[in-house]
Scaffold this active site. Structure first.
Site: not given
Length: 250
Positions: A75, A193, A219
């Site tokens: 991320s 995600d 995610h």
């Protein structure tokens, strides 16, 4: 066997890799999953943390390691690993982006998420009154980060989240072809995600070419698909270190 340095994303800590670390270690790899400044158990005031602070902390860890590492960013951690590769290119065997932000030189993480202004990631972010940190609306967290994660793991993760230093998202990276650009790069897509959606993942991996692998996950694959994530990481570790940065996966 390889050495992995696992870099977490926004609001989390090294704890997010707790299912991945033992699997990699059981396979004989060395693994380091530190807390970035102001997050996890690191007691640095988050309002004061800069991207340079992240890079400095991780660079000190790299400098103590004898062998090159496979540097993995999840991320927002993608921003930090890119800038770290520019600073310590010779210490890094490969860069791995796990549904991660991958800005081009001169761009910031926020510039990347701005490409999808209607994304839940942006709409659920809550900036602190002083404008220096942010969190996410608690009622959005299950869908945003943990849609395919067990209720137990989801609850434990949500209890450990902390305010994220805003400067990590807003500071542009400075990258060169000679340093960052010469490190082999991999992008692990997380197809389902809801935070960094697959279209944005693919846009970034096209703008900064990477070899691409895929996970049918949300995610947080380190909770929902740790075994498959580790299989991908081991495949990357086994790949030739002189492979070009971009191109299709093997």
């Amino acid at each position: 066997m390889a050495t992995f340095l696992l870099v977490h994303g926004a609001c989390t800590g090294g704890w997010c890799w707790e299912k991945v670390v033992p699997l990699l270690e059981a396979a004989g790899h060395k693994v380091c999953a530190p807390d970035l400044p102001g997050l996890g158990n690191d007691q640095t005031p988050p309002a004061n943390v800069t991207l340079a602070d992240n890079v400095e902390k991780l660079a000190r860890l790299l400098d103590k390691m004898e062998e090159q590492v496979i540097l993995v960013g999840h991320s927002l951690g993608g921003v930090t690993i890119s800038q770290l590769a520019e600073a310590r290119r010779r210490k890094i065997k490969a860069l791995v982006y796990v549904c991660a932000l991958l800005p081009t030189s001169g761009k910031s993480g926020r510039d990347m998420t701005a490409l999808e202004p209607d994304a839940m990631f942006r709409l659920s972010r809550q900036v602190s009154p002083d404008g220096k940190t942010y969190t996410f609306a608690r009622d959005k967290l299950p869908t945003l980060f943990y849609a395919d994660v067990s209720p137990e793991d989801r609850y434990k993760a949500m209890q450990r989240l902390r305010p994220q230093p805003l400067a990590i998202s807003t500071t542009p990276v400075t990258l060169t072809e000679e340093r960052f650009g010469s490190v082999p790069r991999w992008y692990i897509e997380c197809v389902h995600d809801n935070a960094i959606r697959i279209a944005l993942q693919r846009t970034m991996a096209k703008e900064t070419p990477c070899k691409v692998l895929r996970l049918e996950s949300g995610h947080s694959p380190f909770f929902s698909n740790p075994e498959e994530l580790v299989e991908h990481l081991e495949a990357i570790a086994a790949a030739r270190s002189d492979a070009p940065a971009g191109g299709s996966a093997f």
